[in-house]
Design a protein around this motif. Structure first.
Motif, short mmCIF file in Angstrom:
data_model
loop_
_atom_site.label_atom_id
_atom_site.label_comp_id
_atom_site.label_asym_id
_atom_site.label_seq_id
_atom_site.Cartn_x
_atom_site.Cartn_y
_atom_site.Cartn_z
N SER A 1 0.81 -1.22 0.00
CA SER A 1 0.00 0.00 0.00
C SER A 1 0.84 1.27 0.00
CB SER A 1 -0.96 0.01 1.19
OG SER A 1 -0.25 0.17 2.41
N GLU B 1 0.46 4.27 -2.81
CA GLU B 1 -0.20 5.59 -2.82
C GLU B 1 0.78 6.74 -2.64
OE1 GLU B 1 -3.62 8.22 -0.48
OE2 GLU B 1 -2.93 6.33 0.38
N GLU C 1 -6.17 -3.00 4.79
CA GLU C 1 -4.95 -2.97 4.00
C GLU C 1 -5.23 -3.27 2.54
OE1 GLU C 1 -3.75 -3.55 8.24
OE2 GLU C 1 -5.39 -4.16 6.94
N SER D 1 -6.56 -0.19 0.95
CA SER D 1 -5.49 0.80 0.83
C SER D 1 -4.67 0.57 -0.43
CB SER D 1 -4.59 0.75 2.06
OG SER D 1 -5.28 1.08 3.24
N CYS D 2 -4.45 -0.69 -0.79
CA CYS D 2 -3.72 -1.01 -2.02
C CYS D 2 -4.49 -0.51 -3.24
CB CYS D 2 -3.48 -2.50 -2.12
SG CYS D 2 -2.29 -3.16 -0.93
#
Length: 401
Positions: A120, A123, A187, A190-191
């Motif tokens: 992640s 980002e 998580e 988030s990726c």
């Protein structure tokens, strides 16, 4: 010990900065500035900022923590123009690239849950690329995406159309909190937030379609009546199981990241279904997570039973959801009114509010009076400094005819 305390500053400071953009509190600004200066002082000469010694770096939650530190530094640079914060973010990612990449460590080997936490970092790597336009950051982002598709990785692209709770079936409960579990909700999302940031630059439509497909799976199979989901912080086919008791359901980090994923998709696609999702979450899961006096945010908000104060984590007087939850509340104003281009305003959220919005060289003042959703009456007053032509788009909720 493989602790995740290095995530706390990056989470807290992003929420603080989003709040500052809304309330312009000078004392809050000084707190943010002081904290950012402290992080830069903590940076080692090789660029590292974190709580892992050299022997244990790239293990546990180390790269995950670097992600949040980089995000905090970059967001502070965007708010303040402080070039030294951009330089600190570059040094931290450059150091990470000296350890991870082709011929070095795989990104998916640098943490738990099939490598989704470390992956992640995609980002902030993309935000750093957009801030610098230095090709090596885009190349590293593309490495992260391709490396995750390897055997042993989370296969975020290949398994996009597989139910998120069933991508890597675990064999027993001992594997739940381990690298083998590919169901970790927060998580994983988030990726995909990071993949959307990559999409914005490279315009590979496959990436957008993948995130839309995954989001539809989460909507259809995981998100409950209150607009959140997960049990023990992982996807579990929760939508059809929501009437059954579940342990540690609706982690506030999951609630926020679900809102965040929908906000990014809304910005890109302008599809109101994502605004509908955020509205449901705000009124239910998010509001229910906060203590009445605003002094505490629950770590879990179950559909039955009690909400309780979260534990102190990593030997600190804070936990992940106390750090992350304010980001969700600070999202509400910027989600309520969004601009597209220089001549369009989208009204996404109906609540008593006022906003001053800059369109090209024109300032538009909007005032909304309503008790929606109690009634169906919404009054919006529009004032401009001078005569102007622009689009004002009003969301029609999906449930409304």
């Amino acid at each position: 010990r493989e602790m995740w305390g290095s995530e706390f500053w990056g989470k807290w400071v992003q929420g603080a900065m989003s709040s500052y953009r809304y309330n312009h509190d000078a004392q809050l600004f000084d707190m943010i500035k002081t904290s950012a200066e402290g992080m830069k002082v903590a940076q080692l000469s090789n660029g590292y900022i974190g709580n892992y010694d050299e022997q244990h770096q790239l293990k546990g939650w180390d790269v995950w923590g670097r992600k949040y530190t980089t995000l905090g530094l970059l967001k502070w640079y965007q708010l303040s123009g402080d070039k030294s914060s951009l330089d600190a973010a570059k040094k931290l990612i450059d150091y990470t690239m000296s350890q991870v990449g082709p011929g070095k460590h795989h990104i998916y080997e640098c943490g738990y849950y099939k490598g989704m936490p470390p992956a992640s970092i995609l980002e902030p790597v993309m935000l750093l690329y957009k801030a610098t336009l230095e090709p090596r950051y885009l190349e590293f982002a593309q490495f992260i995406v391709s490396d995750c598709e390897q055997e042993g990785g989370p296969q975020l692209l290949a398994k996009a159309d597989v139910p998120v709770w069933n991508r890597f079936p675990i064999q027993n409960e001992k594997e739940w909190w381990s690298a083998k579990n590919g169901q970790k909700a927060y998580e994983m999302m988030s990726c995909y937030v990071g993949l959307l940031e990559l999409y914005k630059v490279v315009k590979d439509e496959r990436y957008l379609e993948i995130v839309k497909t995954v989001t539809r799976h989460i909507m259809d199979e995981e998100i409950n009546i209150c607009g959140s989901g997960a049990a023990n912080e992982c996807w579990y086919g929760g939508k059809e199981r929501q009437t059954r008791p579940a342990y540690h359901s609706m982690e506030t980090c999951v609630t926020f990241t679900w809102m965040q994923l929908n906000e990014r998709l809304l910005q890109i696609t302008n599809d109101p279904i994502y605004a509908d999702n955020i509205e449901t979450t705000i009124y239910n899961a998010l509001m229910a997570s906060m203590k009445a006096d605003g002094s505490q945010i629950a770590k879990y908000t179950p559909l039955e039973g009690f909400r309780v104060e979260g534990e102190r984590q990593c030997g600190l007087n804070i936990n992940c959801c106390n750090a992350n939850g304010p980001r969700a509340f600070a999202m509400i104003p910027r989600f309520a009114y969004m601009t597209r281009g220089v001549d369009s305003i989208d009204v996404n959220f109906y609540a008593p509010s006022e906003a001053q919005i800059q369109l090209d060289k024109q300032t538009v003042h909007l005032q909304m009076v309503t008790d929606y959703p109690v009634s169906d009456r919404i009054e919006i007053t529009v004032n401009t400094e001078k005569e102007a032509t622009f689009m004002l788009s009003l969301r029609i909720p999906a449930w409304s005819e």
